[in-house]
Structure formats: C-alpha cells, structure tokens
Design an enzyme around this catalytic site. Structure first.
Site, PDB file in Angstrom:
ATOM      1  N   TRP A   1      21.951  -1.178 -91.149  1.00 16.24           N
ATOM      2  CA  TRP A   1      20.876  -0.542 -90.389  1.00 16.24           C
ATOM      3  C   TRP A   1      19.548  -1.193 -90.770  1.00 16.24           C
ATOM      4  CZ3 TRP A   1      16.519   2.244 -92.063  1.00 16.24           C
ATOM      5  CH2 TRP A   1      15.698   2.677 -90.991  1.00 16.24           C
ATOM      6  N   GLU A  38       1.609  -3.655 -96.662  1.00 13.66           N
ATOM      7  CA  GLU A  38       2.011  -2.891 -95.476  1.00 13.66           C
ATOM      8  C   GLU A  38       1.296  -1.538 -95.477  1.00 13.66           C
ATOM      9  OE1 GLU A  38       6.164  -1.818 -95.448  1.00 13.66           O
ATOM     10  OE2 GLU A  38       6.215  -1.575 -93.276  1.00 13.66           O
ATOM     11  N   TYR A  41      15.825  -1.170 -84.356  1.00 14.94           N
ATOM     12  CA  TYR A  41      14.999  -0.826 -85.512  1.00 14.94           C
ATOM     13  C   TYR A  41      13.509  -0.915 -85.175  1.00 14.94           C
ATOM     14  CZ  TYR A  41      12.189  -1.171 -89.573  1.00 14.94           C
ATOM     15  OH  TYR A  41      11.170  -0.967 -90.453  1.00 14.94           O
TER      16      TYR A  41
HETATM   17  O1  EZ4 Z   1      12.881   1.129 -92.771  1.00 14.83           O
HETATM   18  O2  EZ4 Z   1      11.034   2.467 -95.518  1.00 14.83           O
HETATM   19  O3  EZ4 Z   1       9.104  -2.580 -93.603  1.00 14.83           O
HETATM   20  N1  EZ4 Z   1       9.340  -1.418 -93.548  1.00 14.83           N
HETATM   21  C1  EZ4 Z   1      10.553  -0.899 -93.419  1.00 14.83           C
HETATM   22  C2  EZ4 Z   1      10.645   0.600 -93.507  1.00 14.83           C
HETATM   23  C3  EZ4 Z   1      12.034   1.093 -93.887  1.00 14.83           C
HETATM   24  C4  EZ4 Z   1      11.919   2.479 -94.449  1.00 14.83           C
HETATM   25  C5  EZ4 Z   1      13.268   3.025 -94.907  1.00 14.83           C
HETATM   26  O4  EZ4 Z   1      13.101   4.254 -95.539  1.00 14.83           O
HETATM   27  O5  EZ4 Z   1      11.517  -1.611 -93.274  1.00 14.83           O
HETATM   28  O6  EZ4 Z   1      10.227   1.157 -92.295  1.00 14.83           O
HETATM   29 CO    CO Z   2      11.021  -3.610 -93.846  1.00 14.84          CO
END
Ligand code: EZ4
Ligand code: CO
Length: 402
Positions: A402, A339, A159
């Site tokens: 995920w 963020e 991720y």
């Molecule tokens: O994976 O918004 O902290 N940010 C995240 C994002 C999510 C996406 C999913 O659509 O976790 O990048």
């Molecule tokens: Co996130």
C-alpha cells in the site's frame, strides 16, 4: 533534575495522536510524539508497561544515557514500536533540557544554519486537471515546493488522493479498507501529470512525487527515467527498501533524485543507501527514528555522502514531532526539505505551538524548548478512535504494497 512523573495521552482531534509527557522535580515538563499510525495502542502499551517505570527518578538531563539504556536495555533492538517509544522519551527530554537552558531547542543543537525551513505541501486530485488546480492553489499560498499526486484511471483508491475535498488522510477505517493497484496504468499516467504541471507552471516551482512503495526496482527505474524531462525535486519511496541493494538498479538508470526512509526506524535501515550514495534524501524523522538523538546520527552519516534530509511530515505525525523536527531542520547542516501537511484546527488547538508558516518556509519559533505543548483538558474531549491504514491488492487479488 529528576523525572517525577510520566504519562501517555491519547487523543483524537480529527485523527489519533499518542503523546508522552514527562514531568520533573524542577517544575519543568516536556512532551514527545509517539504516534504510530494504525498501531497507536502498541506504543502506548510499550511506554506504559515497559518504559515509564524505568524513567521515574532518573536525571532528566542525561538524555544520551537514557537513550542507550532504553535501546540496549530492552535487549530487543530497533523496530517501529520500540523506536517510536524511545523517540517520545528523547523528544520530551530535549524539550525539558532546552527549557532548563532557557533556549529554543535549535540553539542547543548548534544554532540556526538557515533563516527558515523550506517545506513542501501536498496537492492532490482525482485526475490530472484537479491536481493541476490544486498545485496552483498551493503556489498561491506561498509554497515553493509541492508534492503532486493524482488519481489513476481505473485504479480504485490511488495513493495520495483526498476524499471529498478534505485534505489527504490515509487511515480511514476501523478495519483496513481495500484498494486496487495497477502498475502499468500508473506508469503511463504519472509522466503525463508532470508534463502538464511543467507546461502550466514553468521551470521554477519544485515538484515532488510519492510512489509509496508500489513499484519493482526496474519499474521504478523506468518511471525515474520518464520523469527526467520534468526535473522533479525527488521521487519518493519508488520501491520497498528493506533490501537496500535494490536501489543500485534504480540508481544506475535514472538521474531523478531519490528519497526514501519515512518508515525506517534506525540508521541500520539506511546505511547502505547512504554509504553507496544510492539516494539523495533521507526521510527519517523524529518520532519513528528514535528521536533527535538518533536522527542526528543518521544526518551525520548522510552528510559524509552528500545525502540531505527530507523529514517525513504527514498529518499522522503530531505537532510535537513537527516542532522538534523544525528545530532539527533549522540546525542540521545537510538539510534538504521538510514535508508539511497541515493539521486540522482541532489538532492545532490541542497542541499549541510556536512554529509558523510564511511564504513557503516554516520557522520553529523562539519559545524555549521545542515550542509545542499539549492542552490536556482539551485532549480529553477527543477519545481514541481506532483507524487503520488501507491495504492494496493487484487486480488478480494478490496483496501488494500500500
Ligand atoms: O502514507 O504517513 O509522504 N508521506 C506519506 C504519508 C504516509 C502516512 C502513513 O501513515 O507517505 O502520507
Ligand atoms: Co511518503
């Protein structure tokens, strides 16, 4: 002031966005983000079939009444589709009300509580070295807080790792792409990344990390403990939170601050987490949590328990969400951080906005309303491009988070 028209605009200037535009008989209009990554058309249908017909003729000033009408009136409460649709209406109405008042939205909410909104950017790399370099680049751009993610040896599609040098964009395929997850490798690898980052950049820079729901509670506890020497600003989504009680276990074992909630859509998703002080930051934001009206309630509850806000701000939330969130952030007393993943130039052009970045802080600007608009003519040049989020499997083939 009556609502005379409302429409949904779907556009893909680099990625898909769903926007609700509401028009009034006073010539004022407002926009709200309704983007639900990978499930865009569900919200479009909810708005077009079930919400817009209810809006026409209503007094645009009655934001609270319209919120309650849409929430209670559906009978079926909560859920990401419903709450994103309500959020879009709510955001557009706050935009209109602030324009009618001749003020930037933060003034209506109670005025500025700070000079600027501390944001964090995303530094990613295929391995530790690349991520260390990426953090340095963010620091050079002025960021005071940086989220760091790195590829994990032997893990396909970890991720948060960008593809081909582009910024990170998770929805990458018409049908979900498949990634493979190995918890044990990750648990050994993640502390090494932060050890290197502290050794390279010293104690001052704020470092964040997103686990993206991959761990069980006891694994999350172990990671939190092993990250303690590197003083993270937060560890995000360390375990799924449908079961809020799970965070008791994590909390008992680590002093690493915890953030959760980007996929929550209601105050009820975080009530236990907040009231039992199981988290430090609540990540709900405008578009997925019922708009300014509901987000304000969540923040109010959080303030009682010294939980601070850390609004989600990935690229799949449109500039209309970001603009509204920044007004909220500038006002909200228990603000923590915001963020901030930058949008593409194409997206910025479709959504002209008043917010600006300077030296690690965003400011919503002084334009009336929330300060974000949509260029409809330009939007039509970018047709919808169906894309879904990936799925994750364990090495034995089981579906994982995920
Ligand atoms: O994976 O918004 O902290 N940010 C995240 C994002 C999510 C996406 C999913 O659509 O976790 O990048
Ligand atoms: Co996130």
């Amino acid at each position: 002031m009556r609502i005379i028209a409302a429409k949904v605009i779907v556009t893909c200037p680099g990625r898909n966005f769903v926007t609700l535009k509401i028009e009034t008989d006073q010539g004022l209009h407002g926009i709200g983000d309704a983007t639900l990554n990978g499930r865009e058309k569900a919200v479009v249908a909810y708005l077009e079939e079930h919400v817009i017909p209810l809006l026409i003729g209503r007094d645009a000033h009655r934001i609270e009444d319209i919120w309650q009408y849409l929430y209670r009136g559906a009978y079926w409460r909560r859920g990401p589709v419903t709450m994103s649709a309500i959020a879009a209406v709510d955001t557009a109405l706050w935009d209109i009300k602030a324009k009618a008042a001749g003020m930037p939205l933060y003034q209506l909410l109670g005025g500025a509580s700070r000079d600027g909104v501390l944001v964090y950017g995303h530094a990613n790399g295929a391995d530790i070295e690349e991520t260390v370099d990426a953090v340095g680049r963010y620091q050079d751009m002025g960021y005071k807080a940086i989220r760091a993610q790195s590829g994990v040896p032997g893990v396909k599609g970890a991720y948060g790792v960008g593809k081909g040098g582009l910024y990170y964009e998770p929805a990458d395929s018409t049908l979900p792409s498949e990634t493979v997850w190995t918890t044990s490798t990750y648990l050994d690898h993640a502390p090494k990344l932060f050890e290197r980052l502290r050794a390279t950049y010293g104690p001052e820079i704020e470092l964040l990390h997103d686990v993206h729901h991959r761990l069980t509670p006891i694994e999350a506890a172990r990671l939190g403990k092993s990250l303690e020497p590197f003083r993270l600003f937060w560890m995000e989504d360390c375990t799924p939170a449908e079961n809020q009680d799970a965070f008791r276990l994590v909390r008992q074992h680590t002093t690493t601050p915890l953030a959760v909630g980007e996929i929550f859509n209601s105050i009820h998703d975080c009530r236990t987490l907040i009231e039992e002080q199981l988290i430090d930051y609540i990540r709900t934001t405008v578009v997925h949590a019922g708009g300014i009206t509901h987000l304000r309630q969540i923040a109010g509850l959080a303030a009682l328990y010294q939980v601070r806000t850390g609004c989600h701000g990935a690229t799949d939330l449109s500039p209309a969400c970001m603009g509204a969130a920044l007004h909220f952030d500038l006002w909200v007393p228990n603000f923590g951080i915001q963020e901030y993943m930058r949008h593409s130039e194409e997206t910025d052009a479709v959504f002209p906005h008043a917010y600006t970045f300077n030296d690690g802080y965003l400011h919503p600007g002084e334009a009336v309303g929330h300060g974000v608009d949509i260029d409809e003519a330009l939007a039509t040049k970018y047709p919808y491009d169906p894309k879904q989020l990936p799925v994750a499997r364990l090495t034995d083939g089981s579906i994982w988070n995920w």
